[in-house]
Each structure stands twice: as C-alpha cells, then as structure tokens.
Write an enzyme that holds these catalytic residues in place. Structure first.
Site, mmCIF file in Angstrom:
data_model
loop_
_atom_site.group_PDB
_atom_site.id
_atom_site.type_symbol
_atom_site.label_atom_id
_atom_site.label_comp_id
_atom_site.label_asym_id
_atom_site.label_seq_id
_atom_site.Cartn_x
_atom_site.Cartn_y
_atom_site.Cartn_z
ATOM 1 N N ARG A 108 -13.890 -7.060 -7.806
ATOM 2 C CA ARG A 108 -14.976 -6.492 -7.023
ATOM 3 C C ARG A 108 -15.114 -7.314 -5.745
ATOM 4 O O ARG A 108 -15.061 -8.541 -5.788
ATOM 5 C CB ARG A 108 -16.308 -6.525 -7.796
ATOM 6 C CG ARG A 108 -16.410 -5.516 -8.945
ATOM 7 C CD ARG A 108 -16.545 -4.085 -8.434
ATOM 8 N NE ARG A 108 -16.691 -3.093 -9.497
ATOM 9 C CZ ARG A 108 -15.689 -2.435 -10.046
ATOM 10 N NH1 ARG A 108 -14.443 -2.650 -9.650
ATOM 11 N NH2 ARG A 108 -15.917 -1.529 -10.983
ATOM 12 N N GLU B 116 -16.905 -2.529 1.314
ATOM 13 C CA GLU B 116 -15.936 -1.446 1.502
ATOM 14 C C GLU B 116 -16.634 -0.090 1.710
ATOM 15 O O GLU B 116 -17.724 0.114 1.181
ATOM 16 C CB GLU B 116 -14.955 -1.373 0.320
ATOM 17 C CG GLU B 116 -15.585 -1.220 -1.046
ATOM 18 C CD GLU B 116 -14.555 -1.430 -2.164
ATOM 19 O OE1 GLU B 116 -14.406 -0.506 -2.980
ATOM 20 O OE2 GLU B 116 -13.927 -2.504 -2.246
ATOM 21 N N HIS C 152 -8.821 -0.237 -2.337
ATOM 22 C CA HIS C 152 -9.363 -0.118 -3.704
ATOM 23 C C HIS C 152 -8.611 0.928 -4.529
ATOM 24 O O HIS C 152 -9.153 1.971 -4.877
ATOM 25 C CB HIS C 152 -10.869 0.210 -3.673
ATOM 26 C CG HIS C 152 -11.566 -0.178 -4.958
ATOM 27 N ND1 HIS C 152 -12.880 -0.523 -5.019
ATOM 28 C CD2 HIS C 152 -11.101 -0.258 -6.234
ATOM 29 C CE1 HIS C 152 -13.213 -0.805 -6.284
ATOM 30 N NE2 HIS C 152 -12.145 -0.644 -7.037
#
Length: 336
Positions: free
Chosen positions: A254, A283, A303
C-alpha cells in the site's frame, strides 16, 4: 414501483465494477439477482451506486478504489438491507470495519487469491532492478547500443546469496519468500507475530524481532503489510537511515506505508540504489520527484499487483462465495 425486480425471491447483489470475465457470473445467477455497472463502466460511479442501493440490496461486492465505505456509505448499505460487503481485494483499508460491525454488516476480503500474482510482481520487480531491465530496454529502444563492449553496459547484481528482508509475512510475504528461496536468496522477515518454528523451517526464513535490526542487514527490502493507522508511514526517514547504502526497495503493498519524501531523500543520498513501486501515497497522483528520476533509480507501475485474468476471476468467485454463505445464514469463508 415499476422497476421492482420481477423475481422477488432472489437476493439482489450489486457488483460495483465490471468483472474481467463475466462468464463466471453464470453459476451464481441461479441464486442471486446480479446488478452490474451501466454501460459496462469499469467502476460504478458514486451516484449510480447510491441509486442502486436505494432500490434495496442484500449484498455488495465492492472495489474501494472510487468509493471508500465510510459511515455515510455504510448507512446507505444498511438501509438498503445489505448484510455483507465483499471487498474485492486484500486488506480492509477501504472499509470502516468497526462501523460495519456496529451495523451488523459482514465485511470480507480475498486474501488467498491475491498472494501468487502479487508475489510474482514483487519478484519481477526485484529481478528487473537487479538486472536493470527497464533501463536496458530504454537503452536499446533509444538507439544507444552502438558497439559491443565487455563491462560498462548495464552491469547488474545477482540476487543469489543476498539478504532479502520481507516486512509482513502474511500470505503474500510467504509467497515471496518461497520464490526468493528458489533464487537462492537468504530470506529474513519482520512480522507482528513470529511464525511457528516448523513453518519458518519449511519456508527457510529467519525472524527478526526488531525492524531496525533487520533493515541494517538487508540488501533487498520488500514490503507486504496491511495499511492501518499503526502502519501508515512505517517507512519514514528514521527507517531509511538504518539501511545499508545501495539497497533495493520494493513496495507492492500500500502506498501510504512509505513516506514519498523520505524515500526520495534516500534515493538521492544513495541509501536506496533503486526503488520499485506498484503502489503510491496518493495514487493515481505520483510525487513529482519520482517522475524526474531515471529508470535506473526508480520503476513505477500503476497498481497492477493482482491484475491478471486468473486472479481477478478467483477474487470475484471468492467474493460471491462469501455472499452466498452469508445470505444462507452461514459464516463467510474469509473473516477475521
């Protein structure tokens, strides 16, 4: 009203995103009335989700990228009749689990399904940094490879015999350990709880009770922790200052586990030789400092840790299996 579902006996299940492979839904349609985003939208927009909940629903299969399940959303779910929110992903950081429990809504996630693809990605990044793959690709594509030389182009590093420090040895961390052992790396780990000795032996890993002590010996560091108020910014200036000079740093967990500013400082000082990030603090916004670094110092991905057809299909199946269990009055398959 005229848009009530014709078949009132089937529970209404909202899936707030477009599945990678819709054919998987066929086996569930017998027992549930499945609602997908309009216009095959990738993610259901908040207003549409709100409208769908107003029509009532017994379950929500949800991806928390756009809509975090805070108390306001949990209240909407509760008045819709939602008994379970099946989070499509590892971790629970997009759902206020305490408030959900107060409202008697089950919350589940998909830990097992994400372990292999996320570990594959971490390993791919480890190898890409060691052998300067992104940089080499750019070098050839940029027309810079003019003559063959012996030593001065893209000199890399062997992972074999190096120390890989895994921070967080859950399902993903363990899968990384197994892969790293196949590359003859020495694997050490730090975790909230120590594993049983037999499991440590089977995985071939060594436990460090202190994160700082482990960071001092590591050649490679890979982060695999859940995000919580306790773990936010667990990698900040003090942690980077403990590391050897020239380490390789990987984050596929994360973004907010790492403070961008501290990592950038560590890259500029040479503490971190190369960092590879699949996740980012804010993000999809990327810190400007990363964007100007050459790819020998940073590898950035959008991601994609679980972005494979197979694992997305497994994740959705697990979500729907959890929904089925709860709606039939049983315990979900994945729960704390």
């Amino acid at each position: 009203s005229h848009n009530k579902p014709r078949n009132m006996s089937k529970p209404r299940v909202i899936i707030s995103f477009q599945p990678a492979d819709v054919s998987i839904l066929d086996q569930y349609r017998e027992s549930m009335d499945i609602v997908l985003p309009h216009n095959a939208a990738d993610l259901m927009p908040p207003q549409e989700l709100e409208e769908q909940l107003k029509q009532g629903a017994q379950a929500l299969v949800h991806c928390t990228i756009k809509v975090k399940m805070n108390d306001e959303w949990l209240a909407r779910c509760s008045s819709a009749g939602v008994k379970i929110i099946a989070n499509h992903g590892a971790g629970y950081d997009g759902v206020d689990t305490e408030k959900a429990a107060e409202r008697k809504i089950h919350v589940t996630n998909t830990p097992g399904a994400v372990s292999a693809p996320t570990a594959d990605l971490a390993m791919a990044l480890l190898l890409a940094m060691s052998r300067r793959i992104v940089e080499g690709h750019e070098y050839v594509r940029g027309g810079q490879w003019k003559e063959k030389r012996l030593n001065d182009v893209m000199m890399g590093t062997d992972p074999a015999g190096k120390i890989l420090a895994i921070v967080g040895l859950g399902g993903i961390g363990k899968a990384v350990a197994r892969r790293a052992r196949a590359f003859d790396m020495n694997v050490v780990y730090y975790n909230r709880n120590r594993l049983p000795e037999e499991e440590e032996k089977e995985l071939g890993v060594t436990y460090y009770p202190s994160l700082d002590d482990m960071l001092r010996v590591a050649d490679y560091i890979s982060v695999h922790c859940p995000l919580s108020p306790q773990t936010k910014y667990m990698f900040d200036k003090p942690q980077f200052s403990q590391m050897k000079d020239g380490v390789f740093f990987i984050n596929t967990a994360r973004g907010p586990l790492v403070r961008d500013e501290a990592l950038l400082e560590a890259i500029h000082s040479g503490k971190v030789r190369t960092a590879a990030l699949d996740v980012h603090e804010n993000e999809p916004e990327i810190a400007a400092g990363y964007m100007t670094l050459p790819s020998e110092r940073i590898i950035l991905l959008p991601h994609v840790g679980t972005q494979t057809v197979e694992s997305r299909t497994k994740m959705l199946a697990l979500c729907l299996d959890n929904v089925q269990e709860v709606l039939q009055g049983r315990k979900p398959l994945t729960h704390d």
